[in-house]
Design an enzyme around this catalytic site. Structure first.
Site, PDB file in Angstrom:
ATOM      1  N   MET A 100     -46.068  28.348   6.546  1.00  0.00           N
ATOM      2  CA  MET A 100     -46.729  28.958   5.388  1.00  0.00           C
ATOM      3  C   MET A 100     -45.870  30.075   4.797  1.00  0.00           C
ATOM      4  SD  MET A 100     -50.605  28.940   6.852  1.00  0.00           S
ATOM      5  CE  MET A 100     -50.355  30.070   8.194  1.00  0.00           C
ATOM      6  N   ASP A 101     -44.821  29.708   4.088  1.00  0.00           N
ATOM      7  CA  ASP A 101     -43.849  30.673   3.584  1.00  0.00           C
ATOM      8  C   ASP A 101     -44.107  30.991   2.112  1.00  0.00           C
ATOM      9  OD1 ASP A 101     -40.175  30.652   3.595  1.00  0.00           O
ATOM     10  OD2 ASP A 101     -41.650  32.261   3.524  1.00  0.00           O
ATOM     11  N   GLY A 102     -44.007  32.284   1.744  1.00  0.00           N
ATOM     12  CA  GLY A 102     -44.083  32.627   0.323  1.00  0.00           C
ATOM     13  C   GLY A 102     -45.210  33.564  -0.052  1.00  0.00           C
ATOM     14  N   THR A 137     -43.065  25.546   2.633  1.00  0.00           N
ATOM     15  CA  THR A 137     -43.150  25.882   1.209  1.00  0.00           C
ATOM     16  C   THR A 137     -42.057  26.883   0.835  1.00  0.00           C
ATOM     17  OG1 THR A 137     -44.827  27.496   1.849  1.00  0.00           O
ATOM     18  CG2 THR A 137     -45.592  25.410   0.957  1.00  0.00           C
ATOM     19  N   SER A 138     -41.964  27.198  -0.430  1.00  0.00           N
ATOM     20  CA  SER A 138     -40.982  28.120  -1.004  1.00  0.00           C
ATOM     21  C   SER A 138     -39.586  27.544  -1.081  1.00  0.00           C
ATOM     22  CB  SER A 138     -40.891  29.449  -0.234  1.00  0.00           C
ATOM     23  OG  SER A 138     -42.149  29.982  -0.065  1.00  0.00           O
TER      24      SER A 138
END
Lengths: 279, 272
Positions: B38-40, B218-219
């Site tokens: 869960m990046d960003g 993500t990101s």
């Protein structure tokens, strides 16, 4: 109504077969392709309308991937021939160690591997870690080392600008046995050292202990900074887990469709990446 | 039609559209286990000029949506990378606010009307839980107990986790186990390589689930950042450029289509 839907389904399947065998998406033979389609359609839904829609969607996906491939080919052509200069000059100092994962079936085409390494050599990459699951590249070790270890190399079969001089390259050859099995061997080393030969106190292992045990077994090279994957899917195929903590993983497509311009682009993109390492 | 009716109609329509798309996707094999990095969240906060920490809260509601979509589709195992051991390097204020948020959300999971009870999800907390403060650790233990009887699906929350720490821990446990066996048999004569790959895999924190089929980060970042390195040998890695709080249903569908596109190849790899 059902008869018409079956007709439609057959035509879509035939078109899919044509697209795949024509483009040769790594699958090659018709039996392989039919097995692929067969193997997939074993999900929970056997409603004919949904099956039709599924094939339509996957056909659209395939056409999109093909279109993307064509665009990539054009982009690579423009970069290779100097029309697009965004990716030069390349700051190779950031890429201290490049890893390359090649699908084992594709790795058997040793001429393709040699051409890829020729390109990397022309770009100026000095240290490369070559990985394939089954160890096919390990078997070609002598051929590759001999070819790239001499400082004087001829440029006659290269389409690269002859003012690029090829650099001497150092290789490391890795396969699946250097991954999980190496960790098991390292565990045995630690067990023998700290439990059997050590004192009766429970030892406290650190990551450094495991790294050192792996070093004793021959894992002396650093972690790759950048990993290129040459195969049908973006999957690292079992590259040693201990060594890819913060490695940037880039999917380059099948080996036979490799493109020089896209290698430049991938390396350039990597030099712009900023890692926080968790903080 | 007032706003409430409109929202209700929109929700029912989206739900129906999702069911249709899931119906089409389930013609072929679906992934059994999906993992998310869960990046960003912080970038989202900055972009939208939010207060520090707000990005994580928006990220939490994205997580709930993605879990809902996965369980509706019938994906049995979902793993999320909530907090890495490396994240302890962040400022103490940020770490504390993350810990507080996690404790609050873990308590929320145990409630009757929560998503995990709605879908019969068993929750595991994966990682070196000794590194967490006492209240978070106790909340995690309570959540694992409370959901132990659920059996329809599984949620694995990686907290104080890194892959290298997991491998190290597994090696330690394997050594301890073999040492106890030798002591019991009182027999120092044994095979030279007593610990095998299977022993190590048995002691992994992630041994409660099969290997993931898809890892979505993500990101647009292309690295795994010490997440599931051991388990991702035959796993499709996806890197959509969207930030985690902005991830939506279509990104999940794209990942699953990619998985189905490469299914034959990935299955072949699993068999070698």
């Amino acid at each position: 109504m059902r008869y018409n839907i079956n007709d439609l389904l057959s035509s879509i399947l035939a078109f899919e077969l044509f697209l795949r065998s024509g483009y040769g998406c790594g699958r090659g033979f018709s039996e392989d392709i039919l097995q692929d389609i067969d193997g997939k359609i074993c999900g929970q839904n056997d409603n004919i309308v949904f099956i039709l829609l599924w094939h339509v969607i996957h056909l659209i996906v395939r056409v999109i991937y093909l279109a993307q491939e064509v665009l990539r080919a054009i982009e690579s052509y423009l970069v290779t021939n100097g029309f697009v200069t965004t990716y030069q000059p390349l700051n190779l100092n950031r890429v201290k160690y490049l890893g390359i994962v090649i699908d084992s079936d594709e790795a058997r085409q040793i001429s393709e591997v040699i051409q890829l390494l020729d390109w990397l050599s022309a770009i100026g990459v000095k240290k490369v870690c070559l990985y394939d699951r089954e160890g096919v590249l390990k078997k070609s070790k002598e051929v590759l080392v001999e070819r790239f270890s001499s400082a004087k190399l001829s440029n006659e079969d290269s389409k690269i600008d002859p003012i690029f001089t090829k650099t001497q390259m150092q290789f490391e050859f890795v396969s699946i046995s250097d991954g999980k099995e190496a960790v098991a061997k390292a565990a045995n080393l630690l067990f023998n050292k700290y439990y059997l030969d050590g004192d009766t106190e429970k030892p406290f292992f650190t990551e450094a202990d495991l790294s050192n045990a792996l070093k004793t077994l021959g894992v002396v090279e650093p972690d790759p900074d950048l990993l290129f994957i040459y195969g049908p899917a973006r999957c690292h195929l079992g590259f040693p887990a201990w060594r890819i903590r913060y490695t940037e993983i880039v999917h380059m497509g099948p080996l036979k469709h490799k493109k020089y311009g896209l290698i430049l682009k991938a390396i350039h993109k990597y030099t712009k990446v900023k890692q926080n390492y968790g903080s | 039609m007032d706003i409430k009716q409109r929202t209700q109609m929109y929700t029912s329509l989206s739900s129906f559209a999702r069911k249709c798309i899931f119906g089409i996707l389930s013609v072929a094999t679906l992934p059994n286990h999906i993992a998310f990095i869960m990046d960003g969240n912080r970038r989202y906060s900055k972009q939208h000029n939010l207060v520090d920490g707000e990005g994580h809260k928006v990220g939490y509601s994205s997580l709930m949506s993605m879990l809902r979509y996965c369980y509706e589709l019938g994906v049995k195992y979902v793993t999320v990378y909530a907090f890495s051991i490396e994240n302890f390097k962040r400022s103490p204020e940020e770490v504390q606010s993350l810990m507080d948020l996690m404790e609050e959300k873990i308590e929320g999971l145990i409630k009757e009307e929560s998503l995990v009870n709605q879908y019969g999800v068993r929750v595991y907390f994966i990682g070196n839980l000794k590194l967490l403060n006492k209240s978070v650790r106790l909340a995690a233990a309570r959540a694992m107990d409370a959901t132990a009887k659920n059996s329809k699906a599984v949620l694995l929350i990686c907290i104080a986790y890194t892959s290298t720490d997991e491998i190290l821990h597994s090696v330690e446990e394997s050594c301890e186990e073999k040492w106890d066996e030798i002591k019991v048999l009182n027999d120092k004569k044994h095979e030279k390589d007593i610990i095998s790959v299977l022993d190590i895999e048995r002691h992994m924190y992630m041994a409660v689930a099969p290997d993931p089929d898809i890892i979505i980060r993500t990101s647009g970042e292309t690295r795994l950042s010490n997440f599931l390195l051991w388990q991702s040998s035959n796993c499709l890695l996806c890197s959509p450029s969207v930030l985690w709080p902005e991830i939506g249903f279509r990104h999940l569908v794209q990942a699953i289509l990619g998985f189905q596109y490469n299914l034959y190849y990935l299955n072949k790899q699993k068999q070698t």
